[in-house]
Design a protein around this motif. Structure first.
Motif, PDB file in Angstrom:
ATOM      1  N   LEU A 137       0.621  -1.218  -0.061  1.00 53.24           N
ATOM      2  CA  LEU A 137       0.073  -0.055   0.115  1.00 53.24           C
ATOM      3  C   LEU A 137       0.864   1.284   0.012  1.00 53.24           C
ATOM      4  N   SER A 138       0.210   2.425  -0.452  1.00 59.88           N
ATOM      5  CA  SER A 138       0.900   3.479  -0.451  1.00 59.88           C
ATOM      6  C   SER A 138       1.355   3.989   0.954  1.00 59.88           C
ATOM      7  N   GLY A 139       2.383   4.480   1.293  1.00 58.85           N
ATOM      8  CA  GLY A 139       2.760   5.071   2.517  1.00 58.85           C
ATOM      9  C   GLY A 139       2.065   6.466   2.827  1.00 58.85           C
ATOM     10  N   VAL A 140       1.561   7.058   1.912  1.00 53.84           N
ATOM     11  CA  VAL A 140       0.856   8.158   1.920  1.00 53.84           C
ATOM     12  C   VAL A 140      -0.689   7.754   2.666  1.00 53.84           C
ATOM     13  N   GLY A 141      -1.188   6.875   1.903  1.00 55.71           N
ATOM     14  CA  GLY A 141      -2.496   6.297   2.281  1.00 55.71           C
ATOM     15  C   GLY A 141      -2.626   5.663   3.630  1.00 55.71           C
ATOM     16  N   VAL A 142      -1.563   5.265   4.002  1.00 55.38           N
ATOM     17  CA  VAL A 142      -1.125   4.376   5.244  1.00 55.38           C
ATOM     18  C   VAL A 142      -1.150   5.210   6.515  1.00 55.38           C
ATOM     19  N   GLY A 143      -0.364   6.622   6.266  1.00 58.10           N
ATOM     20  CA  GLY A 143      -0.211   7.548   6.978  1.00 58.10           C
ATOM     21  C   GLY A 143      -1.424   8.413   7.332  1.00 58.10           C
ATOM     22  N   MET A 144      -2.167   8.584   6.235  1.00 58.26           N
ATOM     23  CA  MET A 144      -3.378   9.168   6.655  1.00 58.26           C
ATOM     24  C   MET A 144      -4.517   8.531   7.535  1.00 58.26           C
ATOM     25  N   VAL A 145      -4.618   7.169   6.987  1.00 53.68           N
ATOM     26  CA  VAL A 145      -5.666   6.228   7.707  1.00 53.68           C
ATOM     27  C   VAL A 145      -5.212   6.073   9.183  1.00 53.68           C
ATOM     28  N   TRP A 146      -3.990   5.838   9.342  1.00 54.12           N
ATOM     29  CA  TRP A 146      -3.430   5.619  10.924  1.00 54.12           C
ATOM     30  C   TRP A 146      -3.476   7.189  11.648  1.00 54.12           C
ATOM     31  N   LEU A 147      -3.432   8.010  10.861  1.00 52.52           N
ATOM     32  CA  LEU A 147      -3.422   9.506  11.629  1.00 52.52           C
ATOM     33  C   LEU A 147      -4.893   9.656  12.117  1.00 52.52           C
ATOM     34  N   PHE A 148      -5.775   9.192  11.469  1.00 56.61           N
ATOM     35  CA  PHE A 148      -7.212   9.556  12.112  1.00 56.61           C
ATOM     36  C   PHE A 148      -7.404   8.415  12.796  1.00 56.61           C
ATOM     37  N   ILE A 149      -6.931   7.276  13.065  1.00 53.30           N
ATOM     38  CA  ILE A 149      -7.076   6.500  14.256  1.00 53.30           C
ATOM     39  C   ILE A 149      -6.191   6.994  15.348  1.00 53.30           C
ATOM     40  N   PHE A 150      -5.328   7.503  15.163  1.00 51.43           N
ATOM     41  CA  PHE A 150      -4.474   8.150  16.513  1.00 51.43           C
ATOM     42  C   PHE A 150      -4.999   9.536  16.966  1.00 51.43           C
ATOM     43  N   ASP A 151      -5.659  10.179  16.194  1.00 53.87           N
ATOM     44  CA  ASP A 151      -6.134  11.585  16.447  1.00 53.87           C
ATOM     45  C   ASP A 151      -6.824  11.586  17.911  1.00 53.87           C
ATOM     46  N   PRO A 152      -6.107  12.498  18.635  1.00 58.14           N
ATOM     47  CA  PRO A 152      -6.916  12.431  20.429  1.00 58.14           C
ATOM     48  C   PRO A 152      -8.203  12.974  20.274  1.00 58.14           C
ATOM     49  N   VAL A 153      -8.676  13.708  19.401  1.00 61.96           N
ATOM     50  CA  VAL A 153     -10.163  14.229  19.469  1.00 61.96           C
ATOM     51  C   VAL A 153     -11.130  13.215  18.600  1.00 61.96           C
ATOM     52  N   TYR A 154     -10.887  13.209  17.400  1.00 65.58           N
ATOM     53  CA  TYR A 154     -11.760  12.473  16.531  1.00 65.58           C
ATOM     54  C   TYR A 154     -11.303  11.024  16.267  1.00 65.58           C
ATOM     55  N   GLY A 155     -10.195  10.684  16.482  1.00 64.89           N
ATOM     56  CA  GLY A 155      -9.677   9.341  16.246  1.00 64.89           C
ATOM     57  C   GLY A 155     -10.400   8.127  16.783  1.00 64.89           C
ATOM     58  N   SER A 178       4.808  10.889  19.530  1.00 64.16           N
ATOM     59  CA  SER A 178       4.699  10.936  17.993  1.00 64.16           C
ATOM     60  C   SER A 178       5.666   9.860  17.640  1.00 64.16           C
ATOM     61  N   LEU A 179       6.801   9.865  18.177  1.00 64.46           N
ATOM     62  CA  LEU A 179       7.912   8.798  17.503  1.00 64.46           C
ATOM     63  C   LEU A 179       7.437   7.594  17.795  1.00 64.46           C
ATOM     64  N   LEU A 180       6.840   7.105  18.852  1.00 61.90           N
ATOM     65  CA  LEU A 180       6.197   5.756  19.001  1.00 61.90           C
ATOM     66  C   LEU A 180       5.212   5.781  17.979  1.00 61.90           C
ATOM     67  N   MET A 181       4.221   6.712  17.833  1.00 59.50           N
ATOM     68  CA  MET A 181       3.224   6.468  16.930  1.00 59.50           C
ATOM     69  C   MET A 181       3.843   5.886  15.592  1.00 59.50           C
ATOM     70  N   ILE A 254       6.414   9.449   7.919  1.00 61.12           N
ATOM     71  CA  ILE A 254       6.923  10.370   9.055  1.00 61.12           C
ATOM     72  C   ILE A 254       6.326  11.714   8.580  1.00 61.12           C
ATOM     73  N   LYS A 255       6.497  12.248   7.164  1.00 65.66           N
ATOM     74  CA  LYS A 255       5.914  13.206   6.484  1.00 65.66           C
ATOM     75  C   LYS A 255       4.404  13.471   6.900  1.00 65.66           C
ATOM     76  N   ILE A 256       3.550  12.258   6.631  1.00 63.07           N
ATOM     77  CA  ILE A 256       1.980  12.543   6.575  1.00 63.07           C
ATOM     78  C   ILE A 256       1.810  12.667   8.002  1.00 63.07           C
ATOM     79  N   MET A 257       2.415  11.976   9.004  1.00 64.80           N
ATOM     80  CA  MET A 257       1.644  11.825  10.417  1.00 64.80           C
ATOM     81  C   MET A 257       2.406  12.858  11.410  1.00 64.80           C
ATOM     82  N   THR A 258       3.548  13.333  10.920  1.00 64.76           N
ATOM     83  CA  THR A 258       4.161  14.494  11.500  1.00 64.76           C
ATOM     84  C   THR A 258       4.653  15.442  10.634  1.00 64.76           C
ATOM     85  N   PRO A 259       3.893  16.337  10.101  1.00 64.84           N
ATOM     86  CA  PRO A 259       4.284  17.426   9.139  1.00 64.84           C
ATOM     87  C   PRO A 259       5.546  18.244   9.662  1.00 64.84           C
TER      88      PRO A 259
END
Length: 314
Positions: A137-155, A178-181, A254-259
């Motif tokens: 899978l694309s790293g960009v797509g994977v990062g966006m999906v997991w960023l939604f999972i880890f979001d502290p408000v809406y995740g 962030s590094l652990l994520m 890294i770029k997608i999840m921690t810009p």
């Protein structure tokens, strides 16, 4: 008595036959065929790989702002600035933690998953496909999906934790979290690659050796650590090199999840931030890239020099 000419020569040594010219002609013809097939690829590699590498080394000796038409030659000034600044220890430390965690996690968990998938269980073909799917899978797509999972408000994870009365950690705002994520996501993505390669090694294992160990009274655990794992050393060595090179060059997740690189500033991401972030320091960024290249070269050489000695090729 008449003596013939052939008899007069007696049994002396005969002159060596002349060398066959068709053999050397065939060698020359094969050499020309090799050059015709390999030369275009060699030219492309030289132009698109080694030429940019040499140009980047030259840029690392310049004090150059990206987009500017003026540049000042500073020699090793960018390297001295990097290693004498307070950022060097943080960047190198983050790179070391990220690399060790992702390589070790991917290989250990990949081996465990491979052992499980090597058993004769129903649906193992589907399970193998599901395990390997994240790797392609694309790293960009994977990062966006997991960023939604880890979001502290809406995740999704925060919603699950709130359901059991717990507060969600600040994965994005806390540098350590962030590094652990990012490590968790990268291990999840590359786990399937290690598992499939280990699975191929397990399926090519000589069964007579395993049967002999079983007849000698070795249980499953002893057979694994004393027979199976040593026989997997070529596979482990291959995965160690490829996973290490991949982790040191990890960028997209890294770029997608921690810009902004909040606690995830590895060498390659720091080079990106210096060149295309708020600083636009292309020369300084090129110096960091050269440091990364030398690190990759040294670590690969050390593995080939020392680690390969412990590899047992059957």
């Amino acid at each position: 008595m008449v003596v013939t000419h052939s008899a007069a020569r007696g049994t002396g040594s005969l002159p060596a036959p002349p060398p066959k010219k068709h053999h050397s002609a065939r060698v020359r013809r094969e050499a020309w065929v090799f050059l015709a097939l390999a030369l275009p690829n060699l030219l492309l590699i030289a132009f698109f790989t080694y030429r940019p590498l040499l140009v980047n080394m030259y840029y690392s000796t310049l004090d150059w702002t990206l987009g500017s038409t003026d540049a000042t030659v500073v020699g090793l000034g960018n390297y001295l600035e990097f290693f004498t600044s307070g950022d060097a220890g943080s960047v190198l430390g983050t790179t070391a933690v990220f690399t060790l965690a992702t390589v070790g996690g991917s290989m250990i968990l990949g081996l465990a998953v491979a052992v499980a998938l090597n058993q004769k269980i129903p649906g193992r073909t589907v399970a193998r496909s599901a395990v390997f799917a994240p790797y392609v899978l694309s790293g960009v797509g994977v990062g966006m999906v997991w960023l939604f999972i880890f979001d502290p408000v809406y995740g999704v994870l925060s919603w699950v934790l709130r359901g059991v009365g717990l507060a969600s950690p600040q994965w994005i705002n806390d540098p350590n979290l962030s590094l652990l994520m990012v490590i968790i996501v990268y291990v999840w993505k590359n786990l399937g690659y290690c598992a499939i390669v280990y699975l191929a090694g397990l399926q090519s294992m000589p069964q007579d050796v395993l049967e002999a160990a079983a007849l000698d009274g070795a249980g499953p655990i002893r057979r694994f650590f004393l027979v199976v794992f040593p026989l997997l050393s070529p596979t482990t060595f291959f995965l160690l090199i490829t996973s290490l090179l991949s982790s040191l060059q990890a960028f997209d997740i890294i770029k997608i999840m921690t810009p902004t690189g909040n606690g995830t500033g590895t060498l390659i991401f720091e080079a990106y931030l210096q060149a295309f972030g708020a600083y636009n320091r292309a020369g300084y960024s090129a110096a960091i890239s050269v440091v990364l290249f030398v690190l990759l070269l040294v670590m690969t050489g050390l593995q080939l020099r020392f680690v390969e000695r412990k590899v047992h090729y059957a």
